[in-house]
Design an enzyme around this catalytic site. Structure first.
Site, PDB file in Angstrom:
ATOM      1  N   ASP A 188      42.740 -34.109  49.139  1.00 58.69           N
ATOM      2  CA  ASP A 188      44.114 -34.582  49.307  1.00 58.69           C
ATOM      3  C   ASP A 188      44.087 -36.103  49.427  1.00 58.69           C
ATOM      4  OD1 ASP A 188      46.770 -33.665  51.670  1.00 58.69           O
ATOM      5  OD2 ASP A 188      46.560 -35.378  50.322  1.00 58.69           O
ATOM      6  N   ILE A 189      44.749 -36.780  48.543  1.00 55.42           N
ATOM      7  CA  ILE A 189      44.688 -38.260  48.525  1.00 55.42           C
ATOM      8  C   ILE A 189      45.245 -38.844  49.822  1.00 55.42           C
ATOM      9  CG2 ILE A 189      46.940 -38.727  47.436  1.00 55.42           C
ATOM     10  CD1 ILE A 189      45.344 -40.801  45.659  1.00 55.42           C
ATOM     11  N   ASN A 235      57.950 -42.155  40.911  1.00 57.15           N
ATOM     12  CA  ASN A 235      58.894 -42.184  39.794  1.00 57.15           C
ATOM     13  C   ASN A 235      59.637 -43.505  39.874  1.00 57.15           C
ATOM     14  OD1 ASN A 235      61.394 -41.900  41.418  1.00 57.15           O
ATOM     15  ND2 ASN A 235      60.541 -39.879  41.847  1.00 57.15           N
ATOM     16  N   VAL A 256      52.127 -35.832  44.607  1.00 56.82           N
ATOM     17  CA  VAL A 256      51.475 -36.906  45.371  1.00 56.82           C
ATOM     18  C   VAL A 256      52.530 -37.722  46.126  1.00 56.82           C
ATOM     19  CG1 VAL A 256      50.239 -39.104  45.105  1.00 56.82           C
ATOM     20  CG2 VAL A 256      49.506 -37.106  43.806  1.00 56.82           C
ATOM     21  N   ASP A 257      53.627 -38.016  45.413  1.00 58.89           N
ATOM     22  CA  ASP A 257      54.714 -38.840  45.978  1.00 58.89           C
ATOM     23  C   ASP A 257      55.229 -38.209  47.269  1.00 58.89           C
ATOM     24  OD1 ASP A 257      57.689 -40.227  44.291  1.00 58.89           O
ATOM     25  OD2 ASP A 257      56.483 -40.947  45.962  1.00 58.89           O
ATOM     26  N   SER A 302      50.257 -38.661  36.149  1.00 58.26           N
ATOM     27  CA  SER A 302      51.024 -37.981  35.092  1.00 58.26           C
ATOM     28  C   SER A 302      50.576 -36.557  34.796  1.00 58.26           C
ATOM     29  CB  SER A 302      51.011 -38.784  33.770  1.00 58.26           C
ATOM     30  OG  SER A 302      51.833 -39.936  33.888  1.00 58.26           O
ATOM     31  N   THR A 303      49.491 -36.084  35.390  1.00 54.43           N
ATOM     32  CA  THR A 303      48.961 -34.758  35.013  1.00 54.43           C
ATOM     33  C   THR A 303      49.601 -33.609  35.787  1.00 54.43           C
ATOM     34  OG1 THR A 303      47.190 -34.831  36.664  1.00 54.43           O
ATOM     35  CG2 THR A 303      46.694 -35.776  34.489  1.00 54.43           C
ATOM     36  N   TYR A 326      54.594 -34.501  35.440  1.00 52.06           N
ATOM     37  CA  TYR A 326      54.855 -35.189  34.165  1.00 52.06           C
ATOM     38  C   TYR A 326      54.092 -34.577  32.989  1.00 52.06           C
ATOM     39  CZ  TYR A 326      57.715 -38.877  36.320  1.00 52.06           C
ATOM     40  OH  TYR A 326      58.713 -39.578  36.965  1.00 52.06           O
TER      41      TYR A 326
HETATM   42  N1  APR Z   1      46.339 -35.374  46.558  1.00 56.85           N
HETATM   43  C1  APR Z   1      45.743 -35.579  45.345  1.00 56.85           C
HETATM   44  N2  APR Z   1      46.266 -35.138  44.182  1.00 56.85           N
HETATM   45  C2  APR Z   1      47.439 -34.461  44.249  1.00 56.85           C
HETATM   46  C3  APR Z   1      48.132 -34.221  45.469  1.00 56.85           C
HETATM   47  C4  APR Z   1      47.522 -34.715  46.661  1.00 56.85           C
HETATM   48  N3  APR Z   1      48.082 -34.549  47.859  1.00 56.85           N
HETATM   49  N4  APR Z   1      49.288 -33.538  45.183  1.00 56.85           N
HETATM   50  C5  APR Z   1      49.304 -33.347  43.851  1.00 56.85           C
HETATM   51  N5  APR Z   1      48.196 -33.883  43.272  1.00 56.85           N
HETATM   52  C6  APR Z   1      47.798 -33.917  41.875  1.00 56.85           C
HETATM   53  C7  APR Z   1      48.477 -32.961  40.944  1.00 56.85           C
HETATM   54  O1  APR Z   1      47.799 -31.713  40.966  1.00 56.85           O
HETATM   55  C8  APR Z   1      48.293 -33.681  39.601  1.00 56.85           C
HETATM   56  O2  APR Z   1      47.012 -33.403  39.070  1.00 56.85           O
HETATM   57  O3  APR Z   1      48.167 -35.218  41.386  1.00 56.85           O
HETATM   58  C9  APR Z   1      48.358 -35.158  39.966  1.00 56.85           C
HETATM   59  C10 APR Z   1      49.694 -35.833  39.637  1.00 56.85           C
HETATM   60  O4  APR Z   1      50.724 -34.904  39.901  1.00 56.85           O
HETATM   61  P1  APR Z   1      52.190 -35.346  40.425  1.00 56.85           P
HETATM   62  O5  APR Z   1      52.103 -35.721  41.855  1.00 56.85           O
HETATM   63  O6  APR Z   1      53.121 -34.256  40.025  1.00 56.85           O
HETATM   64  O7  APR Z   1      52.525 -36.684  39.633  1.00 56.85           O
HETATM   65  P2  APR Z   1      52.974 -36.897  38.110  1.00 56.85           P
HETATM   66  O8  APR Z   1      52.493 -35.813  37.225  1.00 56.85           O
HETATM   67  O9  APR Z   1      52.568 -38.308  37.838  1.00 56.85           O
HETATM   68  O10 APR Z   1      54.566 -36.780  38.185  1.00 56.85           O
HETATM   69  C11 APR Z   1      55.269 -37.777  38.875  1.00 56.85           C
HETATM   70  O11 APR Z   1      56.362 -36.184  40.232  1.00 56.85           O
HETATM   71  O12 APR Z   1      56.252 -36.143  42.492  1.00 56.85           O
HETATM   72  C12 APR Z   1      57.018 -36.547  41.445  1.00 56.85           C
HETATM   73  O13 APR Z   1      58.210 -38.436  42.275  1.00 56.85           O
HETATM   74  C13 APR Z   1      57.184 -38.036  41.404  1.00 56.85           C
HETATM   75  O14 APR Z   1      58.840 -37.916  39.706  1.00 56.85           O
HETATM   76  C14 APR Z   1      57.484 -38.226  39.954  1.00 56.85           C
HETATM   77  C15 APR Z   1      56.605 -37.197  39.270  1.00 56.85           C
END
Ligand code: APR
Length: 179
Positions: free
Chosen positions: A15-16, A29, A38-39, A127-128, A131
């Site tokens: 978990d980051i 975003n 992650v956000d 983005s994975t 997005y």
């Molecule tokens: N720690 C590490 N990696 C994580 C965590 C965490 N706590 N939570 C999710 N991930 C991974 C996901 O499994 C994925 O592989 O981070 C990667 C990016 O996923 P997202 O968080 O969905 O980000 P993204 O694909 O860039 O989409 C961004 O999602 O949360 C919203 O506000 C954000 O609208 C934006 C969009």
């Protein structure tokens, strides 16, 4: 042959928001006002200070929000880090190659972190998730860009992968890039 970067690139599954580093990169975003993935985790664990700082950015130099591929830093609030570097990844498209925008996320986040004096930087797989970017291509783009762009004062770039699939794809990409 480029000189091997003095920057250590490491992989961890986890978990980051639990990383102890100078800068944690957020897959944000363009609104900068929070979201899921992650956000959501960063705002939840980091606390309201981060959102307050994001709101100030929206009220000042980022009135229209953060553009895809850009990066900006705020406090890390309660996280065990000094800063959060927010960046907006491109949404995956079947018809348009947005790789340059994804590269820009890593490059700009590294630039912002280095300007702040960060020595250790944790990245998610931008983005994975929501997005929709395919993990194998997202990993190759992330590793290629970080190996090419990471420089002093940064000493470690840590990719924090949320599941085994992501970790496997990053391991493949890192091994291929190093051979
Ligand atoms: N720690 C590490 N990696 C994580 C965590 C965490 N706590 N939570 C999710 N991930 C991974 C996901 O499994 C994925 O592989 O981070 C990667 C990016 O996923 P997202 O968080 O969905 O980000 P993204 O694909 O860039 O989409 C961004 O999602 O949360 C919203 O506000 C954000 O609208 C934006 C969009």
């Amino acid at each position: 042959m480029s000189t091997p970067s003095a920057v250590a690139v490491t992989l961890v599954q986890g978990d980051i928001t639990r990383q102890s580093v100078d800068a944690i990169v957020n897959a944000a975003n363009s609104s900068l006002l929070g979201g899921g993935g992650v956000d959501g985790a960063i705002h939840r664990r980091g606390g309201p200070e981060i959102l307050a700082a994001c709101r100030e950015l929206r009220a000042s130099q980022y009135g229209k929000g953060l553009r895809t591929g850009q990066a900006v830093a705020t406090t890390a609030g309660k996280l065990d880090a000094r800063w959060v570097v927010h960046t907006v990844g491109p949404v995956w498209s079947r018809t348009e190659d947005r790789t340059a925008l994804l590269e820009s996320c890593y490059r700009e986040a590294l630039r912002v972190a280095a300007e702040l004096g960060a020595r250790t930087v944790a990245f998610p797989a931008i983005s994975t998730g929501i997005y929709g970017w395919p993990m194998d291509d997202g990993a190759r783009t992330a590793v290629r860009t970080v190996l090419a762009e990471a420089a002093a004062p940064i000493e470690e770039v840590r990719f924090v992968l949320f599941d085994a699939h992501a970790h496997r794809e990053f391991e493949r990409a890192l091994t291929a890039a190093r051979n």
